[in-house]
Design an enzyme around this catalytic site. Structure first.
Site, PDB file in Angstrom:
ATOM      1  CD1 TRP A   1     -12.420  -3.823 -19.281  1.00  4.31           C
ATOM      2  CD2 TRP A   1     -14.153  -4.367 -17.988  1.00  4.31           C
ATOM      3  NE1 TRP A   1     -11.940  -4.624 -18.276  1.00  4.31           N
ATOM      4  CE2 TRP A   1     -12.986  -4.967 -17.459  1.00  4.31           C
ATOM      5  CE3 TRP A   1     -15.373  -4.569 -17.337  1.00  4.31           C
ATOM      6  CZ2 TRP A   1     -13.002  -5.756 -16.315  1.00  4.31           C
ATOM      7  CZ3 TRP A   1     -15.388  -5.353 -16.191  1.00  4.31           C
ATOM      8  CH2 TRP A   1     -14.214  -5.943 -15.696  1.00  4.31           C
TER       9      TRP A   1
ATOM     10  CG  ASN B   1     -13.154  -1.174   3.374  1.00  7.03           C
ATOM     11  OD1 ASN B   1     -12.453  -0.833   2.434  1.00  7.03           O
ATOM     12  ND2 ASN B   1     -13.253  -2.432   3.762  1.00  7.03           N
TER      13      ASN B   1
ATOM     14  CD1 TRP C   1     -10.888  -3.553 -14.418  1.00  8.83           C
ATOM     15  CD2 TRP C   1      -9.741  -2.489 -12.819  1.00  8.83           C
ATOM     16  NE1 TRP C   1      -9.554  -3.759 -14.649  1.00  8.83           N
ATOM     17  CE2 TRP C   1      -8.821  -3.123 -13.690  1.00  8.83           C
ATOM     18  CE3 TRP C   1      -9.256  -1.764 -11.736  1.00  8.83           C
ATOM     19  CZ2 TRP C   1      -7.434  -3.048 -13.505  1.00  8.83           C
ATOM     20  CZ3 TRP C   1      -7.868  -1.687 -11.548  1.00  8.83           C
ATOM     21  CH2 TRP C   1      -6.979  -2.324 -12.430  1.00  8.83           C
TER      22      TRP C   1
END
Length: 635
Positions: free
Chosen positions: A467, A502, A520
């Protein structure tokens, strides 16, 4: 062997746990990422990014080579993941409280039943102390320990404690432990803590009307909580302690030890299932395995509730204490609810706004649920994905804090339907119940794959992705300055409300991972540190889905196009204009992409930035990054 048998037989697991803990069901920080982006500042030029990435890959391969040529610990399963140092450096793993990121081999050891899961350790402690606990006679008081169940209605452990106290004719005492270190370790948002403390004040008043004290105490060091609870039990002459089960690793391990410590001192501690409608461990596939895909799990969940309708029976509030309780325990009634720790305190301005947005307590929770049921639930399926429309229930804060139980929510929705079947009848009700059930699903995941609580993805091989930790990109994402209006409006919504719709949570999460290529776990942490409804299981599950590293994920090659998402779910740009005042003067479809649709001059004049990355190029980089990481061997 008994532990593994419990995990592989849902009936035996339920029977054993019920016998050990409960009667038949009765009808009725570290510094915040908000102010501290990841430490290392990566280059921002294309050439610099490429050079940095290549250097990073060489460092990784060197680390892997060293690992394969000799272990540095006596226990190979204690070896950290090769990328652990980088995760710590960038604020992913809180080393003040936890060890380095575990290896993939250790995560797989849980999957292969080579390491006991924390839930199994807890069940074993309950089994092995069951005989001793049954022999404990009620003494001067019975205690209920509130945690994330801040309500008097439909609270299983509270009801059980009340029944035990009433049968023996002794007072029921309630307590709540404030743990500043837990707030730091669990990344609790200031807005969430504020809501919880305000709820405690409401709860204290509700209990006082029943002659029941709520004792609240701050214990500075989290490891001292169990010993302090035992001290309090002994001071009060209390013989029985009741609590509802939480499924995070820290809590399961703590309760397992506390059960044994209590038993050694002649105190019976009972820990029971309450958070989930269907207890974890009760649902398995035809092969006896745990579900990792939601749709078949949900079909099984529905069938299980239909076969066991008592699961939706609600528990009464406790009955009033004897009048003598105030005379025997006057100091407990005079206990004050503390202020939030300094590092988790809201400003006066924020507090005023958030208090208006989120009135505290279980009465507000029921009012909000009933209003949703009367006005919106029937059209929920049609409106829930459009953030500019008031189509959702807005009870997530109450489900997270436990001012409302999932059981009550599902029961309420079912009773408004034309049928008693959870998967039939009015479409909006069916869909809403299935959304509430996701909370059960993600807690079942914590129960069976505990390493997801330990900074590991459900799919361990996805730990091997290299990442980015570009701090400028992360700063642009968290402040709503990416140049993608739907992403920026969603992030500004959090700044204003401490909450995000959401659908937009999925959009901004996908953008962080697959457009900015950021870890993440940075986004997962930031959400927990800023959302009023931050719930570890649901937050972790949502990020796992969006980053394609969790249970039942979108495939890694499926990348949300933020502009298309914007056009589909905010077609007129109402939501964008609400939270991006600098774009309110931009008309028509240009709102979704000002610089690409002829409104760049207006956007620039208003101070709105251009896109920090180009989606098509980033999408391909993300796919390549995932492919390379998945095939990398770090075992």
């Amino acid at each position: 062997m008994v532990v593994w048998l419990l995990r592989n037989s849902s009936a035996l697991f339920r029977t054993t746990l019920a016998a050990a803990t409960q009667p038949a069901i009765r009808v009725k920080p570290r510094r915040s990422l908000t102010t501290m982006p990841p430490k290392r500042k990566a280059p921002t030029s294309a050439k610099g990014e490429a050079e940095a990435l290549e250097a990073k890959k060489q460092k990784i391969e060197s680390s892997l080579h060293q690992k394969k040529n000799g272990s540095t610990t006596a226990d190979p399963l204690r070896e950290p993941h090769p990328f652990a140092a980088e995760a710590e450096e960038n604020g992913v793993v809180l080393r003040q409280f936890y060890p380095p990121e575990m290896s993939n081999a250790r995560a797989l050891a849980y999957n292969n039943n080579e390491l006991p899961r924390p839930i199994e350790v807890l069940v074993k402690a309950m089994e092995e102390t069951a005989a001793a606990r049954r022999k404990v006679a009620v003494r001067d008081a019975v205690v209920h320990w509130f945690k994330m169940d801040l309500r008097t209605r439909d609270n299983r452990a509270l009801w059980m404690a009340g029944q035990k106290a009433r049968e023996a004719g002794v007072p029921l005492v309630c307590m709540y432990i404030v743990s500043p270190q837990d707030y730091e370790a669990h990344l609790r948002a200031p807005i969430r803590i504020d809501f919880m403390l305000r709820t405690l004040r409401v709860l204290k008043g509700d209990l006082a009307k029943l002659g029941i004290p709520l004792y609240v105490e701050t214990v500075e060091k989290r490891r001292e909580i169990p010993s302090r609870i035992i001290q309090l039990m002994e001071e009060w002459g209390a013989s029985h302690l009741f609590a509802n089960m939480e499924y995070e690793v820290d809590e399961l391990r703590r309760e397992a030890k506390l059960i044994r410590s209590c038993a050694e001192r002649g105190i019976a501690m009972e820990v029971v299932h309450d958070t989930c409608v269907v207890p974890p461990g009760a649902l398995t596939t035809g092969a006896g395995k745990q579900y990792s895909v939601y749709s078949p799990w949900y079909r099984s969940w529905v069938a299980y509730v239909h076969a066991n309708p008592e699961l939706l029976d609600l528990f009464d509030p406790p009955e009033p204490n004897p009048e003598s309780a105030r005379e025997k325990l006057p100091a407990l009634f005079d206990c004050e609810i503390p202020e939030a720790p300094e590092s988790k305190r809201l400003s006066e301005k924020d507090a005023s706004r958030f208090h208006a947005l989120y009135p505290a307590g279980e009465h507000e929770a029921m009012d909000r649920l009933e209003k949703f049921g009367e006005e919106k639930i029937g059209s929920y399926h049609a409106k829930r994905n459009f953030p500019a429309q008031p189509g959702t229930s807005n009870i997530s804060v109450h489900l997270a804090a436990g001012t409302l139980s999932s059981r009550t929510a599902v029961r309420y929705a079912r009773d408004r339907n034309k049928t008693k079947k959870l998967n039939e009848g009015i479409e909006g009700i069916k869909v809403w119940i299935s959304e509430v059930a996701w909370r059960d699903f993600y807690k079942h995941v914590l129960d069976h794959w505990p390493y997801v609580c330990m900074n590991k993805p459900f799919k361990p091989e996805y730990s091997n992705i290299t990442w980015s930790y570009n701090t400028e990109h992360f700063e642009a994402w968290r402040t709503g300055r990416t140049g993608y209006p739907i992403v920026d409006a969603a992030m500004r919504q959090v700044q204003h409300m401490g909450w995000m719709h959401n659908r937009l949570r999925m959009v901004v999460a996908s953008f962080l991972c697959k457009d900015l290529l950021l870890d993440w776990r940075l986004g997962e942490r930031w959400f927990m540190e800023n959302l009023v409804d931050g719930d570890f299981a649901s937050n972790n599950g949502g990020w796992g889905f969006s980053a394609s590293v969790g249970v039942d994920p979108q495939p890694y090659f499926r990348v949300f196009n933020p502009i298309l998402q914007s056009e589909k779910f905010d077609p007129e740009g109402e939501f964008i204009r609400k939270y991006l005042p600098e774009l309110r003067g931009i008309a028509g479809k240009a709102i979704h992409d000002p610089y690409g649709r002829g409104a760049g001059a207006l956007a620039k004049k208003a101070g709105y930035p251009q896109m920090i990355v180009e989606h098509k190029a980033s999408r391909q980089k993300a796919i390549d990054m995932y492919k390379e990481g998945i095939k990398r061997d770090t075992a």
